[in-house]
Design an enzyme around this catalytic site. Structure first.
Site, PDB file in Angstrom:
ATOM      1  N   ASP A 149       0.834  -1.206   0.000  1.00  0.00           N
ATOM      2  CA  ASP A 149       0.000   0.000   0.000  1.00  0.00           C
ATOM      3  C   ASP A 149       0.873   1.262   0.000  1.00  0.00           C
ATOM      4  OD1 ASP A 149      -2.554   1.142   0.103  1.00  0.00           O
ATOM      5  OD2 ASP A 149      -2.618   1.174   2.296  1.00  0.00           O
ATOM      6  N   HIS A 150       0.463   2.264  -0.773  1.00  0.00           N
ATOM      7  CA  HIS A 150       1.103   3.593  -0.768  1.00  0.00           C
ATOM      8  C   HIS A 150       2.631   3.562  -0.771  1.00  0.00           C
ATOM      9  CE1 HIS A 150      -2.420   6.149  -0.407  1.00  0.00           C
ATOM     10  NE2 HIS A 150      -2.923   5.275   0.432  1.00  0.00           N
ATOM     11  N   HIS A 176      -8.110   9.714   4.352  1.00  0.00           N
ATOM     12  CA  HIS A 176      -7.597   8.761   5.343  1.00  0.00           C
ATOM     13  C   HIS A 176      -7.964   9.232   6.752  1.00  0.00           C
ATOM     14  CE1 HIS A 176      -4.485   8.020   2.031  1.00  0.00           C
ATOM     15  NE2 HIS A 176      -5.129   6.877   2.161  1.00  0.00           N
ATOM     16  N   HIS A 220      -9.901   4.736  -1.371  1.00  0.00           N
ATOM     17  CA  HIS A 220      -9.168   4.692  -0.093  1.00  0.00           C
ATOM     18  C   HIS A 220      -9.995   5.410   0.972  1.00  0.00           C
ATOM     19  CE1 HIS A 220      -4.901   3.577  -1.349  1.00  0.00           C
ATOM     20  NE2 HIS A 220      -5.620   3.447  -2.437  1.00  0.00           N
ATOM     21  N   GLY A 221      -9.653   5.172   2.235  1.00  0.00           N
ATOM     22  CA  GLY A 221     -10.277   5.916   3.332  1.00  0.00           C
ATOM     23  C   GLY A 221     -11.753   5.590   3.536  1.00  0.00           C
ATOM     24  N   SER A 253     -13.179   3.899   6.002  1.00  0.00           N
ATOM     25  CA  SER A 253     -13.667   3.876   7.391  1.00  0.00           C
ATOM     26  C   SER A 253     -14.486   5.135   7.617  1.00  0.00           C
ATOM     27  CB  SER A 253     -12.490   3.891   8.370  1.00  0.00           C
ATOM     28  OG  SER A 253     -11.649   2.800   8.160  1.00  0.00           O
ATOM     29  N   VAL A 289      -9.896  -0.286   3.784  1.00  0.00           N
ATOM     30  CA  VAL A 289     -10.322  -0.054   5.168  1.00  0.00           C
ATOM     31  C   VAL A 289      -9.115  -0.249   6.077  1.00  0.00           C
ATOM     32  CG1 VAL A 289     -11.901  -0.741   7.003  1.00  0.00           C
ATOM     33  CG2 VAL A 289     -12.619  -0.958   4.617  1.00  0.00           C
ATOM     34  N   THR A 325      -8.448   2.490   9.215  1.00  0.00           N
ATOM     35  CA  THR A 325      -8.695   3.173  10.497  1.00  0.00           C
ATOM     36  C   THR A 325      -9.723   2.458  11.376  1.00  0.00           C
ATOM     37  OG1 THR A 325      -8.169   5.267   9.451  1.00  0.00           O
ATOM     38  CG2 THR A 325      -9.413   5.379  11.508  1.00  0.00           C
TER      39      THR A 325
END
Ligand code: ZN
Length: 280
Positions: free
Chosen positions: A81-82, A180, A208-209, A211, A231, A233
């Site tokens: 990831d990233h 995020h 992304h992000g 949550s 997912v 956080t």
């Protein structure tokens, strides 16, 4: 069994579904995600970020995932990831990751295309999928740079086709109101933009992000072409909350660390299960 991101996402997109990508950092998080996916007989993506290399060596994570997932009947992609550094991508691929994300989202478009294309050629040569990102979100740890206007970082529709065609990526991460970390209020997603991007890009879209994004927003995003839901956080902070409650309830001196970990693992697994059910 392990498989590539490309195989998982193209199959999901055809069925107008999405595959959950859950961040893992250690044995407990890996088990929490894999157990949930295996219970539901669902494909799943295990994401390990470049930012976690200091927490656990990427080679150890790959070994654990291969040991646990190779005998299973479900399809699992092991995804970096990233990643901003080629050396991280090379390490992950050498270790056995089946997919990598190159995050050049902070770069000017032409430079992002040039660097992503290089990574795609490098990864595809050994059968590894690549996710690219266009548009700029906040930091992975949920923090936000001073004065960052998220709306200015939204993915531009006209850039999407140029980026996909110019790089050969397998999946495109977009910024359409997602962020995020923990959202301050209810997030708003620019669905019209997402729809146009998905049509222009043609490859599966990644959000992304997720949550804290309402379930019906996630479902709508999936109906528009989002095939990977990230997912992180909600699982991580949920485990901390569960640990706090567990410690408050169990105050005896002889409380064992492994008992605490097992409780957190069950909480994380339940969250993963909820997301997988939402997406299937
Ligand atoms: Zn992300």
């Amino acid at each position: 069994m392990l498989t590539t991101l490309s195989i998982l996402l193209n199959a999901a997109k055809q069925e107008k579904k999405a595959v959950g990508a859950f961040n893992v950092y250690n044995l407990e998080t890996i088990l929490a995600v894999v157990e949930a996916a295996n219970r539901l007989k669902s494909p799943v993506i295990l994401s390990f970020g470049e930012g976690y290399f200091t927490h656990a060596p990427v080679e150890i994570i790959a070994s654990i995932v291969k040991e646990i997932c190779t005998p299973l009947d479900i399809q699992v992609a092991l995804h970096l990831d990233h990643a901003k550094e080629l050396k991280s991508i090379a390490r992950a691929i050498r270790a056995g990751f089946t997919s990598v994300m190159y995050d050049g989202s902070a770069l000017p478009l032409s430079e992002n295309i040039q660097k992503t294309k290089y990574i795609v050629e490098y990864a595809h040569a050994v059968g590894v999928s690549v996710e690219g990102e266009l548009g700029y979100m906040n930091n992975e740890d949920g923090t936000c740079e001073e004065g960052l206007d998220l709306e200015k970082g939204y993915t531009r529709v006209q850039d999407a086709a140029a980026y996909v065609n110019g790089t050969g990526i397998d999946a495109l991460a977009v910024a359409v109101g997602n962020a995020h970390g923990i959202y301050k209020g209810t997030p708003t997603l620019d669905f019209a933009r997402l729809d146009e991007i998905a049509r222009a890009a043609t490859v599966p879209i990644v959000l992304h992000g997720c949550s804290g994004i309402p379930d019906d927003y996630i479902k709508k995003a999936v109906s528009l072409g989002v095939a990977k839901i990230n997912v992180n956080t909600e699982i991580s902070t949920g485990a901390v909350m569960a640990a706090r409650e567990f410690l408050a309830k169990n105050t005896e001196k002889g409380l064992r660390f492994e008992t605490l970990l097992m409780d957190a693992r069950h909480t994380m697994s339940a969250t993963v299960e909820r997301f997988i059910k939402l997406l299937s």
